[in-house]
Structure formats: C-alpha cells, structure tokens
Design a protein around this motif. Structure first.
Motif, mmCIF file in Angstrom:
data_model
loop_
_atom_site.group_PDB
_atom_site.id
_atom_site.type_symbol
_atom_site.label_atom_id
_atom_site.label_comp_id
_atom_site.label_asym_id
_atom_site.label_seq_id
_atom_site.Cartn_x
_atom_site.Cartn_y
_atom_site.Cartn_z
ATOM 1 N N VAL A 183 0.870 -1.190 0.061
ATOM 2 C CA VAL A 183 -0.118 -0.026 -0.007
ATOM 3 C C VAL A 183 0.769 1.283 -0.063
ATOM 4 O O VAL A 183 0.349 2.276 -0.338
ATOM 5 C CB VAL A 183 -0.973 0.105 1.127
ATOM 6 C CG1 VAL A 183 -1.854 -1.094 1.155
ATOM 7 C CG2 VAL A 183 -0.232 -0.042 2.641
ATOM 8 N N ASP A 184 2.067 1.144 0.390
ATOM 9 C CA ASP A 184 2.968 2.371 0.339
ATOM 10 C C ASP A 184 3.821 2.461 -0.701
ATOM 11 O O ASP A 184 4.749 3.423 -0.880
ATOM 12 C CB ASP A 184 4.007 2.172 1.683
ATOM 13 C CG ASP A 184 3.273 2.086 2.974
ATOM 14 O OD1 ASP A 184 2.283 3.144 3.130
ATOM 15 O OD2 ASP A 184 3.293 1.383 3.770
ATOM 16 N N THR A 185 3.690 1.575 -1.694
ATOM 17 C CA THR A 185 4.743 1.596 -2.988
ATOM 18 C C THR A 185 4.375 2.628 -3.918
ATOM 19 O O THR A 185 3.103 3.245 -4.232
ATOM 20 C CB THR A 185 4.320 0.343 -4.000
ATOM 21 O OG1 THR A 185 4.698 -0.595 -3.301
ATOM 22 C CG2 THR A 185 5.074 0.677 -4.979
ATOM 23 N N ILE A 186 5.169 3.564 -4.226
ATOM 24 C CA ILE A 186 4.879 4.825 -5.150
ATOM 25 C C ILE A 186 4.877 4.387 -6.348
ATOM 26 O O ILE A 186 5.434 3.716 -7.024
ATOM 27 C CB ILE A 186 6.321 5.777 -5.125
ATOM 28 C CG1 ILE A 186 6.855 6.249 -3.820
ATOM 29 C CG2 ILE A 186 6.144 6.693 -6.103
ATOM 30 C CD1 ILE A 186 8.042 6.869 -3.596
ATOM 31 N N ALA A 187 3.678 4.613 -6.874
ATOM 32 C CA ALA A 187 3.082 4.209 -8.385
ATOM 33 C C ALA A 187 2.857 5.395 -9.351
ATOM 34 O O ALA A 187 2.330 5.115 -10.433
ATOM 35 C CB ALA A 187 1.721 3.471 -8.087
ATOM 36 N N ASP A 188 3.384 6.354 -9.011
ATOM 37 C CA ASP A 188 3.180 7.589 -9.940
ATOM 38 C C ASP A 188 4.571 8.093 -10.321
ATOM 39 O O ASP A 188 5.504 8.329 -9.496
ATOM 40 C CB ASP A 188 2.337 8.872 -9.154
ATOM 41 C CG ASP A 188 2.262 9.817 -10.097
ATOM 42 O OD1 ASP A 188 1.306 9.980 -11.166
ATOM 43 O OD2 ASP A 188 3.054 10.752 -10.191
ATOM 44 N N VAL A 189 4.857 8.345 -11.673
ATOM 45 C CA VAL A 189 6.069 8.642 -12.199
ATOM 46 C C VAL A 189 6.542 9.896 -11.558
ATOM 47 O O VAL A 189 7.689 10.163 -11.177
ATOM 48 C CB VAL A 189 5.998 8.815 -13.702
ATOM 49 C CG1 VAL A 189 7.628 9.373 -14.396
ATOM 50 C CG2 VAL A 189 5.774 7.528 -14.207
ATOM 51 N N ASP A 190 5.799 10.874 -11.609
ATOM 52 C CA ASP A 190 6.059 12.281 -10.767
ATOM 53 C C ASP A 190 6.540 12.120 -9.664
ATOM 54 O O ASP A 190 7.437 12.648 -9.023
ATOM 55 C CB ASP A 190 4.924 13.346 -11.295
ATOM 56 C CG ASP A 190 4.929 13.651 -12.732
ATOM 57 O OD1 ASP A 190 5.931 13.577 -13.577
ATOM 58 O OD2 ASP A 190 3.822 14.280 -13.137
ATOM 59 N N ASP A 191 5.658 11.406 -8.693
ATOM 60 C CA ASP A 191 6.039 11.055 -7.308
ATOM 61 C C ASP A 191 7.178 10.660 -7.269
ATOM 62 O O ASP A 191 8.225 10.842 -6.331
ATOM 63 C CB ASP A 191 4.685 10.437 -6.794
ATOM 64 C CG ASP A 191 3.501 11.092 -6.663
ATOM 65 O OD1 ASP A 191 3.747 12.401 -6.845
ATOM 66 O OD2 ASP A 191 2.525 10.446 -6.414
ATOM 67 N N TYR A 192 7.687 9.546 -7.987
ATOM 68 C CA TYR A 192 8.886 8.652 -7.985
ATOM 69 C C TYR A 192 10.160 9.792 -8.445
ATOM 70 O O TYR A 192 10.965 9.706 -7.742
ATOM 71 C CB TYR A 192 8.699 7.764 -8.822
ATOM 72 C CG TYR A 192 10.068 6.887 -9.045
ATOM 73 C CD1 TYR A 192 10.223 5.915 -7.765
ATOM 74 C CD2 TYR A 192 11.077 6.907 -9.876
ATOM 75 C CE1 TYR A 192 11.347 5.038 -7.918
ATOM 76 C CE2 TYR A 192 12.227 6.358 -9.914
ATOM 77 C CZ TYR A 192 12.129 5.197 -8.694
ATOM 78 O OH TYR A 192 13.445 4.331 -8.729
ATOM 79 N N LEU A 193 9.856 10.607 -9.505
ATOM 80 C CA LEU A 193 10.896 11.553 -9.843
ATOM 81 C C LEU A 193 11.149 12.552 -8.441
ATOM 82 O O LEU A 193 12.371 12.917 -8.270
ATOM 83 C CB LEU A 193 10.547 12.359 -10.995
ATOM 84 C CG LEU A 193 10.347 11.531 -12.298
ATOM 85 C CD1 LEU A 193 10.053 12.303 -13.263
ATOM 86 C CD2 LEU A 193 11.740 10.874 -12.616
#
Length: 272
Positions: A183-193
């Motif tokens: 549930v805590d995985t970053i799954a959005d590209v902008d959030d990851y960047l």
C-alpha cells in the motif's frame, strides 16, 4: 544478385577488403563495439565516429540503437559511451571485480549492524542482487543472489535511478510499469521523480515498506565506477526505525566513498 537491389546498393554492402560478403553496417557496429570493449573509462562520440568512419550524427544513431538494446551505456555526467550490460559475458570480469571490492564492506556492515547487506546492479529495468550478506538473526529481510526486484519500489533501485538521466528513468518505468507491491509503494512517475530528488539531496535512498509490507531498506549508489550499482542495509521494520535508517544511510555513504576511492588491493572498508 537480387533483382530488388541495384548494383550500387550491393557494392556498398560489401567490404572493400574482404571476399565481397561483408555488410558495411555490421562492420561499423563491430568497429564501435571493439572500440568500446577496449576502453576502460568510455569513449567520446567523436572517437566512435572516427572508428566507424561515420559522421557524428550517424554514429550517434548507431549508439542510440545499441543503447536501446542495452549493448551500450552512456554516462550521464561525462557523456562517455561504454559497453552495456547486454554483453553480460563481456562484463563478467568487471562485475566480479566490483563484487570482490564490495564484499568486505558488506561483511563488516553486517557484523556492525547485525542486519542484511546487499550489492545491487541495474539489469535492464530491474535491480539484480550481485551479492547478499545475510543477517545472522533468525528473522531477517533478504533476497537471493541473482534475483531481481523492481526499480521503483526498492532502495537499491532508487539509489541507482537517482543518478540516471530523467529521460532514461522514464523509459525504464514505462518498460517495467510501477505495480503496487504494498500500500506504500510509489506508483506515480512524477511522485517517483520527486523521491529521486530527495535521494540526491540526502545522499541515500529509503524503501519504507514499499517492497515488502514489513520491511525497510536504505541504500546509496557506488559512484565513480563503470557500473550502475548500489549497496544497502535491510531489516524488518520492527527493529529498524527511521532513526536507525538515517544512521545507516550516513554509514553507507562513508562506506561507498571508501569503496570508490580505495584500490582493490588495499581495500579495507571502515567498521560501521
């Protein structure tokens, strides 16, 4: 002779020095790869163009195509080109040297922190575990040597990705996707960047229950080498607080710096 190919095309595909069966484009690719294989630190675009007897624009297209298939890698900082992980056999010596250089540090870190330590490498769009020194505790967090984990949900992946060009990171994420491991995985590209910007600011990356629901991991890149690699410490979250993570991150930065600067024959990484 094929009726579909004009004489000029057939002649252009033949090597002037060979028996008449060499394909010029393949010969140029071989010239590029031979140049890259012989280089230790990487080569410039001009050197590639000269070796392949091509204009720079054409040489760049060759390199770009080889890069897409992982046969060539480009260093974002220096702009130099080198042999990529697609030629794993060619890289085996470099990988083994890296593993030998890093292993004493991983062992000392494991002994000092009593938690699992790992060496990871970018392999395609995933992270492969080159070496793992498992915690001696009965309950521990560890992968298996040779196994793969995602780039987006691991501290090792973040530490490596933080020092890749943004365009390359986007390509890797598009290829692999960003599935939610927890549930805590970053799954959005902008959030990851944005997370990668934080990694660059702190000097270390954190997987806070993003790859395993009850695990934490901290990693730092090994900069100054020819390979996209990082080292990490991982443990169950119950005994690896965020304060512990911060302390481990600072220790890993010191160790990674020592790994980069110390010659292999004299490698004596510090006790954490």
């Amino acid at each position: 002779m094929s009726p579909l190919a004009p004489m000029s095309q057939v002649e252009s595909d033949r090597s002037p020095d060979g028996p008449g069966y060499g394909v010029r484009a393949i010969e140029r690719v071989c010239a590029v790869l031979n140049l890259l294989q012989e280089s230790i630190d990487g080569v410039t675009l001009k050197e590639v163009a000269d070796a392949a007897e091509l204009p720079k624009s054409s040489a760049f297209r060759y390199l770009w195509t080889l890069e897409q298939h992982r046969y060539v890698e480009r260093d974002a900082g220096s702009g130099l080109f080198r042999i990529g992980l697609g030629f794993l056999g060619m890289q085996s010596h470099h990988l083994e040297v890296l593993r030998e250089r890093v292993r004493p540090s991983l062992e000392r870190l494991r002994d000092a922190l009593d938690e699992t330590t790992s060496l990871g490498l970018l392999d395609g769009h995933h992270v492969i575990y080159l070496d793992i020194i498992e915690s001696r505790r009965s309950v521990r967090l560890a992968a298996e040597r040779g196994s793969h984990d995602p780039l987006h949900s691991t501290a090792l992946g973040k530490a490596i990705a933080a020092h890749l060009p943004v365009e390359r990171v986007r390509e890797l994420l598009e290829q692999a996707g960003m599935p939610r491991r927890t549930v805590d995985t970053i799954a959005d590209v902008d959030d990851y960047l944005a997370e990668l910007a934080k990694v660059r600011r702190l000097g270390y990356a954190v997987d806070n229950r993003e790859n395993e629901p009850d695990g934490r991991c901290v990693a730092v890149p090994i900069l100054g080498t020819r390979l996209p690699a990082a080292i990490s410490v991982s443990a169950p979250e119950a005994r690896f607080s965020m304060r512990d993570v911060e302390m481990a991150g600072r220790t890993l930065i010191e160790v990674a710096t020592r790994i980069t600067l110390t010659p292999l024959a004299q490698d004596d990484p510090p006790t954490a």
